[in-house]
Design an enzyme around this catalytic site. Structure first.
Site, PDB file in Angstrom:
ATOM      1  N   LYS A  11     -31.115  11.210 -20.561  1.00 51.36           N
ATOM      2  CA  LYS A  11     -31.920  10.048 -20.958  1.00 51.36           C
ATOM      3  C   LYS A  11     -33.388  10.448 -21.217  1.00 51.36           C
ATOM      4  O   LYS A  11     -33.814  11.553 -20.855  1.00 51.36           O
ATOM      5  CB  LYS A  11     -31.812   8.975 -19.868  1.00 51.36           C
ATOM      6  CG  LYS A  11     -30.377   8.434 -19.704  1.00 51.36           C
ATOM      7  CD  LYS A  11     -30.353   7.228 -18.772  1.00 51.36           C
ATOM      8  CE  LYS A  11     -28.946   6.695 -18.608  1.00 51.36           C
ATOM      9  NZ  LYS A  11     -28.903   5.433 -17.813  1.00 51.36           N
ATOM     10  N   TYR A  51     -24.328   0.256 -25.189  1.00 49.44           N
ATOM     11  CA  TYR A  51     -24.240  -0.427 -23.893  1.00 49.44           C
ATOM     12  C   TYR A  51     -23.741  -1.861 -24.028  1.00 49.44           C
ATOM     13  O   TYR A  51     -24.037  -2.691 -23.159  1.00 49.44           O
ATOM     14  CB  TYR A  51     -25.607  -0.416 -23.203  1.00 49.44           C
ATOM     15  CG  TYR A  51     -25.947   0.903 -22.537  1.00 49.44           C
ATOM     16  CD1 TYR A  51     -25.168   1.413 -21.500  1.00 49.44           C
ATOM     17  CD2 TYR A  51     -27.076   1.632 -22.916  1.00 49.44           C
ATOM     18  CE1 TYR A  51     -25.489   2.607 -20.877  1.00 49.44           C
ATOM     19  CE2 TYR A  51     -27.400   2.832 -22.292  1.00 49.44           C
ATOM     20  CZ  TYR A  51     -26.606   3.310 -21.267  1.00 49.44           C
ATOM     21  OH  TYR A  51     -26.923   4.493 -20.633  1.00 49.44           O
ATOM     22  N   PHE A  59     -30.016  -6.725 -16.651  1.00 50.77           N
ATOM     23  CA  PHE A  59     -30.791  -5.504 -16.905  1.00 50.77           C
ATOM     24  C   PHE A  59     -30.641  -4.980 -18.325  1.00 50.77           C
ATOM     25  O   PHE A  59     -31.265  -3.978 -18.684  1.00 50.77           O
ATOM     26  CB  PHE A  59     -30.421  -4.418 -15.889  1.00 50.77           C
ATOM     27  CG  PHE A  59     -28.959  -4.036 -15.873  1.00 50.77           C
ATOM     28  CD1 PHE A  59     -28.423  -3.161 -16.803  1.00 50.77           C
ATOM     29  CD2 PHE A  59     -28.111  -4.553 -14.895  1.00 50.77           C
ATOM     30  CE1 PHE A  59     -27.085  -2.802 -16.782  1.00 50.77           C
ATOM     31  CE2 PHE A  59     -26.763  -4.202 -14.862  1.00 50.77           C
ATOM     32  CZ  PHE A  59     -26.250  -3.325 -15.817  1.00 50.77           C
ATOM     33  N   ARG A  87     -19.419  12.783 -13.000  1.00 49.58           N
ATOM     34  CA  ARG A  87     -19.944  11.679 -12.191  1.00 49.58           C
ATOM     35  C   ARG A  87     -20.394  12.184 -10.814  1.00 49.58           C
ATOM     36  O   ARG A  87     -21.389  11.732 -10.260  1.00 49.58           O
ATOM     37  CB  ARG A  87     -18.917  10.556 -12.086  1.00 49.58           C
ATOM     38  CG  ARG A  87     -18.711   9.878 -13.453  1.00 49.58           C
ATOM     39  CD  ARG A  87     -17.741   8.734 -13.402  1.00 49.58           C
ATOM     40  NE  ARG A  87     -18.274   7.574 -12.687  1.00 49.58           N
ATOM     41  CZ  ARG A  87     -19.187   6.750 -13.179  1.00 49.58           C
ATOM     42  NH1 ARG A  87     -19.694   6.953 -14.378  1.00 49.58           N
ATOM     43  NH2 ARG A  87     -19.597   5.721 -12.475  1.00 49.58           N
ATOM     44  N   THR A  93     -25.632   5.792  -9.418  1.00 50.21           N
ATOM     45  CA  THR A  93     -26.444   5.203 -10.495  1.00 50.21           C
ATOM     46  C   THR A  93     -27.887   5.007 -10.058  1.00 50.21           C
ATOM     47  O   THR A  93     -28.820   5.288 -10.806  1.00 50.21           O
ATOM     48  CB  THR A  93     -25.845   3.837 -10.918  1.00 50.21           C
ATOM     49  OG1 THR A  93     -24.475   4.041 -11.231  1.00 50.21           O
ATOM     50  CG2 THR A  93     -26.566   3.249 -12.113  1.00 50.21           C
ATOM     51  N   ARG A 104     -29.215  13.080 -10.340  1.00 49.21           N
ATOM     52  CA  ARG A 104     -30.099  11.906 -10.196  1.00 49.21           C
ATOM     53  C   ARG A 104     -31.009  12.027  -8.978  1.00 49.21           C
ATOM     54  O   ARG A 104     -32.183  11.625  -9.036  1.00 49.21           O
ATOM     55  CB  ARG A 104     -29.262  10.629 -10.158  1.00 49.21           C
ATOM     56  CG  ARG A 104     -28.776  10.235 -11.568  1.00 49.21           C
ATOM     57  CD  ARG A 104     -27.744   9.165 -11.505  1.00 49.21           C
ATOM     58  NE  ARG A 104     -27.390   8.638 -12.825  1.00 49.21           N
ATOM     59  CZ  ARG A 104     -26.229   8.055 -13.098  1.00 49.21           C
ATOM     60  NH1 ARG A 104     -25.325   7.923 -12.150  1.00 49.21           N
ATOM     61  NH2 ARG A 104     -25.982   7.591 -14.307  1.00 49.21           N
ATOM     62  N   ASN A 114     -32.758   6.898 -14.874  1.00 50.82           N
ATOM     63  CA  ASN A 114     -31.895   7.630 -13.928  1.00 50.82           C
ATOM     64  C   ASN A 114     -31.335   8.918 -14.523  1.00 50.82           C
ATOM     65  O   ASN A 114     -30.247   9.368 -14.156  1.00 50.82           O
ATOM     66  CB  ASN A 114     -30.802   6.717 -13.351  1.00 50.82           C
ATOM     67  CG  ASN A 114     -29.798   6.246 -14.388  1.00 50.82           C
ATOM     68  OD1 ASN A 114     -30.001   6.441 -15.585  1.00 50.82           O
ATOM     69  ND2 ASN A 114     -28.717   5.637 -13.943  1.00 50.82           N
ATOM     70  N   HIS A 117     -26.479   9.679 -18.223  1.00 51.48           N
ATOM     71  CA  HIS A 117     -25.348   8.750 -18.308  1.00 51.48           C
ATOM     72  C   HIS A 117     -24.085   9.582 -18.401  1.00 51.48           C
ATOM     73  O   HIS A 117     -24.090  10.655 -19.007  1.00 51.48           O
ATOM     74  CB  HIS A 117     -25.462   7.865 -19.565  1.00 51.48           C
ATOM     75  CG  HIS A 117     -24.173   7.149 -19.870  1.00 51.48           C
ATOM     76  ND1 HIS A 117     -23.825   5.971 -19.257  1.00 51.48           N
ATOM     77  CD2 HIS A 117     -23.125   7.485 -20.674  1.00 51.48           C
ATOM     78  CE1 HIS A 117     -22.621   5.602 -19.687  1.00 51.48           C
ATOM     79  NE2 HIS A 117     -22.178   6.500 -20.549  1.00 51.48           N
ATOM     80  N   GLU A 128     -16.845   6.170 -26.135  1.00 53.78           N
ATOM     81  CA  GLU A 128     -18.229   6.676 -26.175  1.00 53.78           C
ATOM     82  C   GLU A 128     -18.354   7.947 -27.025  1.00 53.78           C
ATOM     83  O   GLU A 128     -19.342   8.123 -27.729  1.00 53.78           O
ATOM     84  CB  GLU A 128     -18.730   6.921 -24.751  1.00 53.78           C
ATOM     85  CG  GLU A 128     -18.899   5.617 -23.981  1.00 53.78           C
ATOM     86  CD  GLU A 128     -19.481   5.793 -22.592  1.00 53.78           C
ATOM     87  OE1 GLU A 128     -19.797   4.773 -21.968  1.00 53.78           O
ATOM     88  OE2 GLU A 128     -19.627   6.944 -22.125  1.00 53.78           O
TER      89      GLU A 128
HETATM   90  P1  CMP Z   1     -25.660   4.207 -16.998  1.00 51.28           P
HETATM   91  O1  CMP Z   1     -24.684   5.086 -16.280  1.00 51.28           O
HETATM   92  O2  CMP Z   1     -26.292   4.745 -18.204  1.00 51.28           O
HETATM   93  O3  CMP Z   1     -24.923   2.834 -17.362  1.00 51.28           O
HETATM   94  C1  CMP Z   1     -25.614   1.612 -17.463  1.00 51.28           C
HETATM   95  C2  CMP Z   1     -27.031   1.713 -17.013  1.00 51.28           C
HETATM   96  O4  CMP Z   1     -27.670   0.499 -16.718  1.00 51.28           O
HETATM   97  C3  CMP Z   1     -27.088   2.502 -15.724  1.00 51.28           C
HETATM   98  O5  CMP Z   1     -26.801   3.857 -15.967  1.00 51.28           O
HETATM   99  C4  CMP Z   1     -28.511   2.202 -15.269  1.00 51.28           C
HETATM  100  O6  CMP Z   1     -29.455   3.083 -15.851  1.00 51.28           O
HETATM  101  C5  CMP Z   1     -28.766   0.800 -15.846  1.00 51.28           C
HETATM  102  N1  CMP Z   1     -28.891  -0.239 -14.819  1.00 51.28           N
HETATM  103  C6  CMP Z   1     -29.995  -0.958 -14.580  1.00 51.28           C
HETATM  104  N2  CMP Z   1     -29.781  -1.828 -13.579  1.00 51.28           N
HETATM  105  C7  CMP Z   1     -28.499  -1.664 -13.192  1.00 51.28           C
HETATM  106  C8  CMP Z   1     -27.685  -2.269 -12.192  1.00 51.28           C
HETATM  107  N3  CMP Z   1     -28.143  -3.239 -11.393  1.00 51.28           N
HETATM  108  N4  CMP Z   1     -26.408  -1.839 -12.070  1.00 51.28           N
HETATM  109  C9  CMP Z   1     -25.908  -0.877 -12.877  1.00 51.28           C
HETATM  110  N5  CMP Z   1     -26.635  -0.257 -13.833  1.00 51.28           N
HETATM  111  C10 CMP Z   1     -27.924  -0.635 -13.985  1.00 51.28           C
END
Ligand code: CMP
Length: 142
Positions: A11, A51, A59, A87, A93, A104, A114, A117, A128
């Protein structure tokens, strides 16, 4: 064990920190092979489309704005159980909850910024990968 493919994104926060190489090294030293990659500065439409499953989440807007705040590095990782392995390497996350030694925990600042992804399952991985690498039809089947 089956060889799988998964979609990974470094990211904007991690690209800005100049740690693409460090993150790639974690993939490579843990049995994940980078078999496709490209850098991109996503448009709002591209990030929102990627997304789309989160469209109704509170969010969503902040997530899209963050994802278009700078370039990202997008790659397909290949390896045995690559989806779960990636993962595990990424950690939770929310970086505050990520285990020590994960990407992370080491490189991320917040739940939006973060660092990385990774696809969360085989069906998502196929969608994806096809989203960012439509030419790689060879990966869609596994
Ligand atoms: P990612 O794995 O890229 O998938 C969705 C993204 O939404 C996640 O990482 C986070 O960067 C973002 N995000 C922000 N707030 C939340 C939340 N409350 N729960 C999950 N993902 C979140």
């Amino acid at each position: 064990m089956t060889v799988e493919h998964t979609l990974s994104i470094i990211k904007p926060d991690a690209v800005a920190k100049n740690v693409i190489g460090k993150i790639y090294s974690r993939f490579e030293t843990n049995g994940l092979k980078i078999v496709a990659s490209r850098m991109a500065w996503l448009s709002e439409q591209e990030a929102g489309g990627f997304y789309v499953v989160h469209k109704e989440r509170p969010f969503f807007k902040d997530l899209v704005q963050f994802m278009i705040s700078g370039p990202v590095m997008i790659q397909v990782l290949e390896g045995e159980n690559s989806i779960a392995k990636n993962r595990e390497l990424m950690g939770a996350t929310d970086p505050k909850k990520a285990e020590a030694g994960t990407i992370r925990a080491d490189f991320a600042e917040s739940i939006d910024a973060n660092a990385v992804h990774g696809s969360d399952g085989p069906d998502t991985a196929k969608v994806e990968i096809a989203y960012f690498f439509p030419e790689l039809s060879v990966f869609r089947g596994r």
